[in-house]
Write an enzyme that holds these catalytic residues in place. Structure first.
Site, PDB file in Angstrom:
ATOM      1  N   ALA A 108       0.845  -1.188   0.000  1.00  0.00           N
ATOM      2  CA  ALA A 108       0.000   0.000   0.000  1.00  0.00           C
ATOM      3  C   ALA A 108       0.882   1.241   0.000  1.00  0.00           C
ATOM      4  O   ALA A 108       2.088   1.168   0.249  1.00  0.00           O
ATOM      5  CB  ALA A 108      -0.924  -0.008   1.218  1.00  0.00           C
ATOM      6  N   GLY A 151       0.235  -5.028   0.977  1.00  0.00           N
ATOM      7  CA  GLY A 151      -0.977  -4.969   0.177  1.00  0.00           C
ATOM      8  C   GLY A 151      -0.830  -5.660  -1.164  1.00  0.00           C
ATOM      9  O   GLY A 151      -1.815  -6.151  -1.721  1.00  0.00           O
ATOM     10  N   GLU A 154      -1.510  -9.226  -0.467  1.00  0.00           N
ATOM     11  CA  GLU A 154      -2.950  -9.346  -0.218  1.00  0.00           C
ATOM     12  C   GLU A 154      -3.735  -9.270  -1.522  1.00  0.00           C
ATOM     13  O   GLU A 154      -4.703 -10.009  -1.717  1.00  0.00           O
ATOM     14  CB  GLU A 154      -3.394  -8.244   0.739  1.00  0.00           C
ATOM     15  CG  GLU A 154      -2.865  -8.439   2.152  1.00  0.00           C
ATOM     16  CD  GLU A 154      -3.137  -7.262   3.067  1.00  0.00           C
ATOM     17  OE1 GLU A 154      -3.654  -7.486   4.172  1.00  0.00           O
ATOM     18  OE2 GLU A 154      -2.826  -6.118   2.675  1.00  0.00           O
ATOM     19  N   GLU A 174       4.134  -5.660   7.376  1.00  0.00           N
ATOM     20  CA  GLU A 174       3.511  -4.541   8.088  1.00  0.00           C
ATOM     21  C   GLU A 174       4.033  -4.388   9.517  1.00  0.00           C
ATOM     22  O   GLU A 174       4.083  -3.277  10.051  1.00  0.00           O
ATOM     23  CB  GLU A 174       1.990  -4.734   8.113  1.00  0.00           C
ATOM     24  CG  GLU A 174       1.301  -4.537   6.775  1.00  0.00           C
ATOM     25  CD  GLU A 174       1.247  -5.792   5.917  1.00  0.00           C
ATOM     26  OE1 GLU A 174       0.543  -5.779   4.901  1.00  0.00           O
ATOM     27  OE2 GLU A 174       1.929  -6.791   6.278  1.00  0.00           O
TER      28      GLU A 174
END
Length: 300
Positions: A108, A151, A154, A174
């Site tokens: 992200a 992300g 994911e 993370e």
């Protein structure tokens, strides 16, 4: 997570540059000029086209190379729009989602997240829109080269099939930023690779290689870097030759194995199996088999 993880990625990136450069795949071009497959504004962060011999495969390439395809709000909004266009296109039977050879998506966009508060995240449903990827009814293949971190990992796990280039790296780092995965990482990763490996990856931030990911069940096949995209498109073409209606039923049934109990999953499978007997494609498929000819599905 491009900006915040540059120091983490720098050793691996340096090693990669020391290797001979693989042949890059041909550039992707939008089928209708800059507007891609959508009637909305032009895509800024994506390259979109239909490909395959029958032009029945939707191909979406994340295209934010200066940030290692970091998943900013704008990119994810465009991805949702592109997927919606593919979902509504009756000629598209499967979708391939890919990035660059250096990064599928490095995570992200940390710069966008850095100043957010709990109240903003909770009230605004931060990252909730990412779930659109997982709710597309047509099969999606993630073709992962390079980094699929945070992300990015994911996003790949939201797809139905993951093919990896031999230099791909998967991870949920993370924890190194003082947070945890927020778009399904702790849930989908655990279901894919088991509790022990998922715990190790989430608690340490360590990455695993493409081969390790295959051995753990996260990806189904590993290819040379320059062969990956062609292999993913070939798989998508094979899927797209089948009934789109029945393929959606099959996808729903397999997903039920991850999201429900065994009893409820079996119930879902039976319901969808019986439902195929209300379709013209089931009748055509079985008739073609008996008559020893190729089935001609009409998606009805």
């Amino acid at each position: 997570m491009a900006a915040a993880l540059r120091a983490l990625l720098r050793p691996a990136a340096a090693a990669a540059t020391a290797l001979p450069r693989a042949r890059l795949p041909p550039p992707l071009r939008a089928p209708c000029g800059a507007r891609g497959c959508s009637d909305g504004p032009p895509f800024r962060y994506l390259l979109v086209q239909k490909t395959g011999a029958m032009k029945n495969v939707g191909l979406i390439q994340l295209n934010r190379p200066q940030a290692l395809n970091a998943l900013c709000d704008g990119l994810m909004a465009e991805l949702g729009r592109a997927l919606e266009a593919m979902e509504c296109d009756p000629n598209v039977g499967a979708i391939v989602l890919t990035g660059s050879q250096k990064a599928f998506a490095a995570g992200a966009d940390i710069k966008e997240m850095q100043k957010k508060t709990f109240q903003q995240c909770y009230r605004g449903g931060f990252l909730a829109g990412w779930d659109r990827v997982a709710t597309v009814r047509k099969p999606i293949i993630a073709a992962v080269n390079g980094y699929a971190l945070g992300g990015g990992c994911e996003l790949a796990m939201m797809c139905d099939i993951i093919y990896a280039g031999e230099k791909a790296q998967f991870g949920q780092p993370e924890i190194l930023l003082g947070t945890i995965p927020g778009a399904g990482g702790t849930q989908r990763l655990t279901r894919a690779v088991g509790k022990s490996l998922a715990m190790e990856m989430v608690l340490t931030g360590d990455q695993i290689s493409a081969q390790e990911a295959k051995e753990a069940g996260l990806v189904s096949k590993v290819y040379p870097v320059d062969k990956l995209l062609d292999a993913a498109i070939a798989c998508a073409e094979k899927i797209a030759r089948n009934s789109k209606l029945v393929a959606a039923m099959a996808k729903e049934s397999v997903n039920a194995a991850f999201e429900t109990t065994l009893t409820e999953g079996n119930r879902t499978e039976k319901r969808l199996f019986y439902a195929t007997f209300a379709t013209s494609d089931r009748e055509e498929g079985m008739t073609a088999f008996v008559e020893k000819r190729k089935a001609k599905f009409t998606d009805s």
